[in-house]
Design an enzyme around this catalytic site. Structure first.
Site, short mmCIF file in Angstrom:
data_model
loop_
_atom_site.label_atom_id
_atom_site.label_comp_id
_atom_site.label_asym_id
_atom_site.label_seq_id
_atom_site.Cartn_x
_atom_site.Cartn_y
_atom_site.Cartn_z
CG ASP A 62 52.09 32.83 -30.28
OD1 ASP A 62 51.03 32.34 -30.72
OD2 ASP A 62 52.40 32.85 -29.08
CE LYS A 64 50.89 35.70 -27.56
NZ LYS A 64 50.22 34.98 -26.48
P1 ATP Z 1 54.33 32.59 -25.56
O1 ATP Z 1 53.43 33.74 -25.40
O2 ATP Z 1 54.72 32.40 -27.00
O3 ATP Z 1 53.82 31.37 -24.88
P2 ATP Z 1 56.24 32.64 -23.45
O4 ATP Z 1 55.56 33.54 -22.50
O5 ATP Z 1 56.17 31.18 -23.19
O6 ATP Z 1 55.74 32.99 -24.89
P3 ATP Z 1 58.91 33.21 -24.31
O7 ATP Z 1 59.58 34.49 -23.95
O8 ATP Z 1 58.52 33.09 -25.74
O9 ATP Z 1 57.72 33.08 -23.33
O10 ATP Z 1 59.92 32.04 -23.91
C1 ATP Z 1 59.63 30.77 -23.44
C2 ATP Z 1 60.94 29.99 -23.30
O11 ATP Z 1 61.58 29.88 -24.57
C3 ATP Z 1 61.94 30.67 -22.38
O12 ATP Z 1 61.87 30.13 -21.10
C4 ATP Z 1 63.31 30.43 -23.06
O13 ATP Z 1 64.05 29.41 -22.44
C5 ATP Z 1 63.01 29.97 -24.48
N1 ATP Z 1 63.45 30.93 -25.54
C6 ATP Z 1 63.96 30.58 -26.73
N2 ATP Z 1 64.22 31.67 -27.47
C7 ATP Z 1 63.88 32.75 -26.76
C8 ATP Z 1 63.92 34.15 -27.01
N3 ATP Z 1 64.38 34.67 -28.16
N4 ATP Z 1 63.44 34.96 -26.04
C9 ATP Z 1 62.96 34.45 -24.89
N5 ATP Z 1 62.93 33.14 -24.60
C10 ATP Z 1 63.37 32.27 -25.52
#
Ligand code: ATP
Length: 289
Positions: free
Chosen positions: A137, A10
């Protein structure tokens, strides 16, 4: 028996934080948009009474910390059903620490997959209820499309699909931790809040230029990403009618009316940045393969 679901990333077209709730969480006011960048999540039923998880990306945890793992636990808890055994494999394409809900999308896919594999017939609202316990989210990632999401993501309203447009999304090498982003917001002395009503009015009337003129992300005021100005400048030069950071960063997207402009922009940005996508808006978030 297994099932593979493509789970969409998203971007946030509008992101505001409006207050702090009694439980200490921030109340968010955001309009999110699914885009066609997918993680592929395969869920299989086994007979070992455990949840096992593997991921193509070695930096992603494969234990209880993984959102997909939590989603499986949440599913069994909600149904009050015994876990007979589940194995999950995540083929990662959505970058982490980007503000693109990679983890939430994986959780959404697991809830949907288990609903099918267990023939649980959970309504979308019930799937949202499992999702909201995992992350703000997750309900959005289950529903997808274009939605206004409020509070901690559990209050959602569908709004009209975006008129045809094209995105370029760049993830700079610097990531942003969501926790740190909220801390920076809390210590900011002054925040300029977006015109939320103006945004919704434009969205309701499918007025793309209006949407772009009202689009905003309050995190841009409190999070410094050194490459952001360079990316935004390049996007504007290539004809983007909007360029904005998504979520708490660090990815930045540009919105274009012409596909060829988006393609040219992506080509230019690939000379400077490793992670560059072209993408289109999607009307939903999960796609069984
Ligand atoms: P958001 O847009 O929800 O803020 P984000 O950009 O912070 O997402 P994510 O890929 O959701 O990034 O991951 C953030 C952290 O969560 C990663 O650094 C990882 O250690 C942990 N994590 C836990 N589960 C997952 C998963 N299924 N995929 C990716 N990261 C994960």
């Amino acid at each position: 028996m297994d099932i593979t679901i493509k789970a969409a990333a998203k971007i946030n077209l509008l992101l505001d934080l409006t207050s702090v709730l009694e439980n200490g969480y921030h109340s968010i006011y955001t309009v999110m948009q699914s885009v066609d960048i997918f993680d592929k999540v395969t869920v299989a039923l086994t007979e070992d009474r455990t949840i096992s998880l593997s991921c193509s990306e070695s930096s992603v945890p494969t234990d209880r910390r993984n959102t997909a793992y939590k989603a499986a636990e949440g599913f069994f808890e909600y149904l009050k059903k015994e876990n007979k055994g589940v194995s999950i494999h995540i083929e990662k394409h959505i970058p982490s620490q980007a503000g693109m809900a990679g983890g939430s999308a994986d959780a959404a896919a697991v809830i949907r997959a288990l609903n099918i594999l267990y023939e649980a017939n959970l309504s979308e609202a019930e799937q949202f209820a499992i999702g909201e316990k995992i992350g703000a989210d997750v309900p959005f990632c289950i529903g997808g499309g274009t939605r206004l999401c409020l509070n901690t993501g559990e209050v959602m309203a569908q709004i009209p699909n975006l008129p045809e447009c094209f995105f370029v999304i760049v993830k700079p090498s610097q990531g942003v931790s969501t926790k740190e982003a909220y801390k920076s917001f809390d210590s900011a002395k002054w925040i300029r809040h977006p015109d939320r009503d103006g945004f919704l009015y434009a969205a309701k009337h499918s007025d793309l230029k209006g949407i772009c003129s009202k689009a905003a992300n309050v995190f841009e005021q409190v999070i410094e990403v050194p490459d952001r100005a360079v990316i935004k400048g390049e996007m504007r030069n290539c004809g983007a009618i909007l360029s904005l950071m998504t979520g708490s960063g660090s990815a930045v997207f540009g919105l274009f009316e012409r596909e060829s402009d988006a393609a040219d922009c992506a080509e230019r940005l690939r000379k400077k940045f490793k992670i560059v996508f072209t993408a289109k808006p999607l009307p939903k978030g999960l796609f069984p393969e």
